[in-house]
Design a protein around this motif. Structure first.
Motif: not given
Length: 704
Positions: A395-419
């Motif tokens: 995905d588009g984060t690959a070039q920056r080493g996968g970094d997703l930055g700072w995010f809140a729980k509701e910003d991501f799909i449930d399975e990812f956010a819960d983990a």
């Protein structure tokens, strides 16, 4: 407006303001371009696309459409820099329209009303719309906003109605482009022979010793390069030295630095305003009225940094306190008021490696999971997560080493956010996380933080006053008036101790001269009004006055040795070729890498235990694809290779051991890898190919 009624009848839904990014989405993101506007004659041609002349009026119409979209989305008129981007968006939109429309028609590609309705209200709502109309409380797409817009549309002003009609076209055009790209992208196929080669390239490993002899071991004076050799080199490499029309410009800048009096006046003003800010009961309104920067009242979310000018001067900013004024690197004075600090929605930071399972089921999906598990195991074994993300991420984060930055729980799909939010420490999560997008390997880099800060920023620019500007202009105007040609230009500059700066190879669409930004009018002058040896009038830029001299004109074609940069590059390459021959001659007959090192003490002797056949870089040496190819082409181990000429020097290698790729029965993984990589490049490659085939000619520099 016809489709609005269609949507009403079928769904009772409509759409509000859509992000200006839809225009970017339409052409794949490759859209940024020129500067200011002037009036042109009724039949003026601004360019040619696929043999069609583009009139000034047609181009202006496209600009106005893009400008309307910008105004609807931002509520303001574009700045000069934004207008530059809008013009390029309009030009790229014309290219897409002229070039791709014929292709769509040939293939019978259309967008039906049913499909467009589905895009805004059905199961396949486009991402831009979903993002714009997401309820911040629920994180879900809010159809009520569509209802509200629908009810108000009949009474909307004409400009709003025109904007929506424009969005209808953009929806359809963007979906057509996706269909076209997918039609070609999904046609990519890798056969077993290609997959077998991919497997072999990725898993054949050589243990190699090597010596790298850089070209600087031979003095430049030891080889001579003739004019005929330079010309011959260019003649043999015409494709590499193709150039567009350009200009060489000399110029003198008269800097508009503020005087000591200007600085004191601004400092006095901001000190008075800072005292008023301390007593202010409505900080946001106060800085909105008095600050000279946009976004003067900010909410700093958990994890985000406070302004550097504040943190570098104040260790622990406290709520209610005012700090400053401080002098900034932007030539301004700034004061800060910490209006409020409170515990907000938790935000954390993580990186991930996504292996997509889009469209995969059964065995194919299981293979992706196995590959994800293999990568996870390698990272657990010590492989660097950052580099693994760059290599395997899809995905588009690959070039920056996968970094997703700072995010809140509701910003991501449930399975990812819960983990992620279940983690109690930073580091690699031990198990794969599966979502609808695929399998994720996740590294938690920052645990949740909650401190939220509301910050009022009072900033005043430190600029030259009118009196200072007038003094500087008089000097520039006098210099221009006394410089009628190249000779007097240089003589006057030397007499007055003004530095003459040079800009070579300036293109017709350039907007800057070296680091001198906002120089579009100077460049336009050099292409439309000036002749070689002509001195310009005084040009006014944001922070300087400029007087220019047109030194040379270069037409479209093959680079000329009269261009200093071309001569330097060609001379270096011809010289290095001769140095390579000398090096090869001097190491002829030497039977070991150590002997070569002894012959050239500045050479570097090294070894690589795990060089892979698909590598392009030799560790400790550099980019050396020819050397890698030669190494894996050697038939015997323990013997020296022939000297290999690379751009970085001459390389001699010895293969100590060669481990062939292990035999495998199923090459599906490598077939998928080849087709995925090819498909991801399709959109860009299509656009480049179409522009080349369309023979686009751009004359906009004559007007903007």
């Amino acid at each position: 407006m016809a489709l609005i009624k269609e949507i009403r009848q079928r769904t009772g839904l409509a759409i509000g303001v859509i992000a200006v990014g839809l225009i970017f989405f339409l052409v794949g993101g490759d859209i940024l371009g020129p500067n200011s506007m002037i009036l042109g004659s009724g039949r003026t041609t601004v360019g040619e696309i696929a043999g069609d002349r583009i009139s000034y009026e047609e181009y202006i119409q496209k600009i106005e459409e893009a400008k309307l979209s910008f105004q609807q989305n931002t509520g303001r008129n574009p700045s000069e820099n934004e207008l530059y981007s809008i013009r390029e968006q309009a030009w790229q939109a014309l290219i897409v329209e002229k070039v791709f429309s014929a292709e769509y028609e040939k293939l019978g590609l259309i967008i039906s009303d049913d499909e467009l309705v589905d895009m805004v209200s059905g199961k396949n709502i486009i991402a831009e719309l979903r993002r714009e109309l997401t309820n911040p409380q629920t994180g879900e797409f809010d159809r009520q906003q569509l209802y509200a817009f629908l009810q108000s549309l009949d009474n909307a002003d004409p400009q709003q109605q025109r904007f929506w009609a424009q969005q209808e076209r953009l929806f359809a055009d963007s979906r057509l482009r996706i269909k076209y790209d997918n039609l070609l992208g999904f046609s990519e196929y890798a056969n077993t022979a290609e997959a077998r080669l991919q497997h072999r390239m990725a898993n054949t490993i050589a243990e190699v010793d090597h010596v790298h002899i850089p070209y600087y071991v031979i003095s430049d004076t030891a080889v001579s390069v003739s004019e005929n050799e330079l010309k011959s080199f260019i003649s043999k490499n015409k494709e590499r030295f193709k150039v567009n029309e350009s200009r060489d410009i000399d110029y003198v800048t008269f800097s508009l630095r503020p005087s000591a009096e200007d600085s004191m006046a601004v400092l006095t003003e901001i000190r008075a305003l800072t005292e008023q800010l301390k007593a202010s009961e409505d900080d946001s309104v106060f800085v909105l009225r008095n600050s000279e920067v946009s976004n003067s009242f900010r909410t700093i979310l958990p994890g985000d940094n406070l302004p550097a000018n504040l943190t570098s001067n104040v260790e622990n900013p406290e709520s209610g306190m005012v700090y400053g004024p401080f002098l900034t690197e932007r030539s301004s004075y700034v004061s800060y008021k910490v209006t409020e600090q409170f515990e907000g929605t938790p935000r954390m930071r993580a990186s991930h490696i996504l292996l997509s399972t889009d469209g995969l089921e059964g065995t194919a999906k299981a293979e992706v999971r196995a590959e994800a598990q293999r990568i996870l195991d390698e990272i657990k074994g010590g492989e660097n997560f950052f580099f693994a993300a760059q290599q395997y991420g899809q995905d588009g984060t690959a070039q920056r080493g996968g970094d997703l930055g700072w995010f809140a729980k509701e910003d991501f799909i449930d399975e990812f956010a819960d983990a992620v939010f279940s983690a109690r420490t930073t580091g690699l999560l031990p198990n794969l996380v599966e979502t609808e997008y695929g399998y994720h390997i996740i590294e938690v880099t920052e645990l949740p933080q909650t401190l939220t800060t509301k910050l009022a920023i009072l900033e005043l620019e430190l600029i030259a006053s009118d009196a200072t500007r007038n003094d500087v202009f008089r000097n520039a105007d006098m210099f221009a008036a006394n410089s009628s040609n190249a000779k007097s230009f240089r003589e006057n500059a030397e007499k007055e101790d003004y530095q003459v700066l040079k800009a070579t190879g300036v293109g017709s669409s350039a907007r800057s001269l070296n680091n001198l930004t906002g120089a579009r009018e100077i460049i336009r002058w050099s292409f439309t009004e000036a002749s070689v040896g002509k001195v310009s009038q005084v040009f006014e830029l944001d922070d300087a006055y400029v007087v220019a001299l047109l030194v040379a004109e270069t037409g479209e074609g093959v680079a000329d040795l009269r261009d200093p940069m071309t001569r330097e590059q060609v001379t270096m390459e011809v010289r290095n070729e001769k140095k390579a021959d000398l090096i090869i001659q001097q190491i002829k007959g030497l039977e070991s890498l150590e002997a070569i090192k002894e012959k050239f003490p500045d050479a570097s002797l090294g070894s690589t235990p795990d060089l892979r056949m698909n590598a392009t870089v030799i560790p400790g040496v550099g980019f050396a694809p020819r050397a890698v190819g030669a190494i894996f082409g050697m038939r015997t181990t323990g013997t020296l290779s022939q000297p290999i000429k690379e751009d970085i020097g001459v390389i001699v290698a010895k293969v100590n051991n060669l481990t062939p790729a292990p035999e495998i029965a199923d090459f599906t993984r490598y077939q998928n890898e080849i087709t995925t990589n090819a498909s991801q490049r399709t959109s860009y490659m299509i656009m480049m190919a179409m522009e080349e085939l369309a023979d686009v000619k751009d004359y906009r520099y004559k007007f903007f």
